[in-house]
Write an enzyme that holds these catalytic residues in place. Structure first.
Site, PDB file in Angstrom:
ATOM      1  N   GLY A 175     -14.189 -37.420  -3.209  1.00  0.00           N
ATOM      2  CA  GLY A 175     -12.876 -38.048  -3.357  1.00  0.00           C
ATOM      3  C   GLY A 175     -12.503 -38.911  -2.172  1.00  0.00           C
TER       4      GLY A 175
ATOM      5  CG  HIS B 230     -26.097 -37.258 -12.966  1.00  0.00           C
ATOM      6  ND1 HIS B 230     -26.836 -38.132 -12.210  1.00  0.00           N
ATOM      7  CD2 HIS B 230     -25.337 -36.550 -12.093  1.00  0.00           C
ATOM      8  CE1 HIS B 230     -26.535 -37.961 -10.934  1.00  0.00           C
ATOM      9  NE2 HIS B 230     -25.634 -37.012 -10.838  1.00  0.00           N
TER      10      HIS B 230
END
EC number: 1.1.1.299
Length: 308
Positions: free
Chosen positions: A11, A172
Site C-alpha cells: 500500500g 498468479h
C-alpha cells in the site's frame, strides 16, 4: 479520488509512486489507529517538497472513501519465506468479503483493483461479494508476471526489457503459464532467439520470482505490485486503452465461465473494456486449463458464504 485500502508495504509503495505521478488526491485507509494518518502526513510533506499539488489524507473510517473512483485493495496477510500464495487463502478471503461490503456501501461506483494473494481467488470473492459489473473488479497480477518474464529474457539476451513482449496467462501462482511461443523481442519470436533450455530457465525464473524475493529478504514483493497498480491507475485516468494481463472473471472467454483467470485485456476509464482471446495450440490450452483448474480448486475450498 484514489483510495488505498491497507497501509502496509504494498500500500505504501503504491502511495509513494502515485504521489510522484500526481494523478489524483490520495486516501489511505487502515485499521491501526494513527498508522494511515501518519503515513499520509509524511507523504504529504514529500509531495510539498516535490511540488506535487494533490491532497493526501489517512483515515481509520471506511466511510471516508465516499466519492472514490478507484479503490486499490492491498490489505491482507503477506507471504513469508517458504509459503505459497495459495496458503494465504481463507484468511485473506474473509478480509476481501469484509472489504467488499464496505466498498459496496461507500464507493459503489468505483473500479476495484485487488493485489491481495492468492489474487485470482480474491478477485473472485470481491466480484461475488460486491455484485459489481465484472469490468470494475480487476485482479492485479499479469502486469507483474509478464514484466518479470520480460526482465529475465532481457538479461539473457542483453537487450532492453522495453523491447520484450512477454505473455503470461492463467493465474498468479505456481500454475501460471508463461507462453514462449507468443512472446517476442523486437517483433522476433522468442523461440528464434533462445534455445529450448534457455526458454525453460526463463519460465522457471518467472514462476518462482516472487518466492525468490520472499526468501531473500523475508517478505514478499511490494515495489513490483505497486508499479503495476500505478500503470493500471494511469490507464484508467488517461483512458489509454492499454492492453495488460489481469485476473478477470470470465463469461465464455477461452471456453470458461464462473472463474477468474489471468488474461490480456483492454483497460480504460470505465475499467476493463474487452478481453483479448489469444490463439493457443492444444498443448498451450492444456497448460492454460491447468492454471484455471488450480484457481477453481482454490475457490471451491472456500466456505460457501465466501464464494456465493
Amino acid at each position: 479520488m484514489i483510495t488505498i485500502l491497507g497501509a502496509g508495504k504494498v500500500g505504501m509503495a503504491t502511495a509513494v509512486m502515485l504521489m510522484m505521478r500526481g494523478y489524483d488526491d490520495l486516501l489511505l485507509i487502515a485499521r491501526t489507529p494513527g498508522k494511515p494518518q501518519g503515513e499520509a502526513l509524511d507523504l504529504a510533506h514529500a509531495a510539498a517538497e516535490l511540488g506535487v499539488d494533490i491532497r493526501i489524507s489517512g483515515s481509520n473510517s471506511y466511510e471516508d472513501m465516499r466519492g472514490s473512483d478507484i479503490v486499490l485493495v492491498t490489505a491482507g496477510i503477506g507471504r513469508k519465506p517458504g509459503m505459497t500464495r495459495e496458503q494465504l487463502l481463507e484468511a485473506n478471503a474473509n478480509t476481501m468479503a469484509d472489504l467488499a461490503e464496505k466498498i459496496k456501501a461507500y464507493a459503489k461506483d468505483a473500479i476495484v483493483v485487488i493485489t491481495t494473494n492468492p489474487v485470482d481467488a480474491m478477485a473472485y470473492v470481491m466480484y461475488k461479494k460486491t455484485g459489481f459489473p465484472r469490468e470494475r473488479v480487476i485482479g492485479f497480477s499479469g502486469i507483474l508476471d509478464s514484466a518479470r518474464m520480460a526482465y529475465y529474457i532481457s538479461q539473457k539476451l542483453g537487450v532492453s526489457f522495453n523491447s520484450v513482449n512477454a505473455i503470461v496467462l492463467g493465474m498468479h501462482g505456481q500454475k501460471m503459464f508463461p507462453v514462449p511461443r507468443l512472446s517476442s523481442v523486437g517483433g522476433v519470436p522468442l523461440e528464434h532467439l533462445m534455445s529450448k533450455e534457455e526458454i525453460e530457465e526463463v519460465v522457471s525464473e518467472t514462476v518462482n520470482a516472487g518466492a525468490k524475493i520472499t526468501e531473500l529478504r523475508g517478505y514478499s514483493s511490494n515495489y513490483g505490485p505497486a508499479a503495476g497498480l500505478v500503470l493500471t491507475v494511469e490507464a484508467i485516468k488517461r483512458d489509454s486503452k492499454r492492453i495488460y494481463p489481469y485476473s478477470l472473471y470470465l463469461q465464455g472467454e477461452y471456453g470458461y465461465n464462473d472463474v477468474v483467470a489471468e488474461v490480456p485485456a483492454v483497460i480504460g476509464k470505465s475499467g476493463i473494456e474487452r478481453i483479448i482471446e489469444l490463439p493457443l495450440t492444444e498443448d498451450e490450452k492444456r497448460k492454460f486449463d491447468e492454471a484455471v483448474q488450480a484457481v477453481k480448486k482454490l475457490v471451491e475450498t472456500l466456505p460457501p458464504q465466501l464464494r456465493e
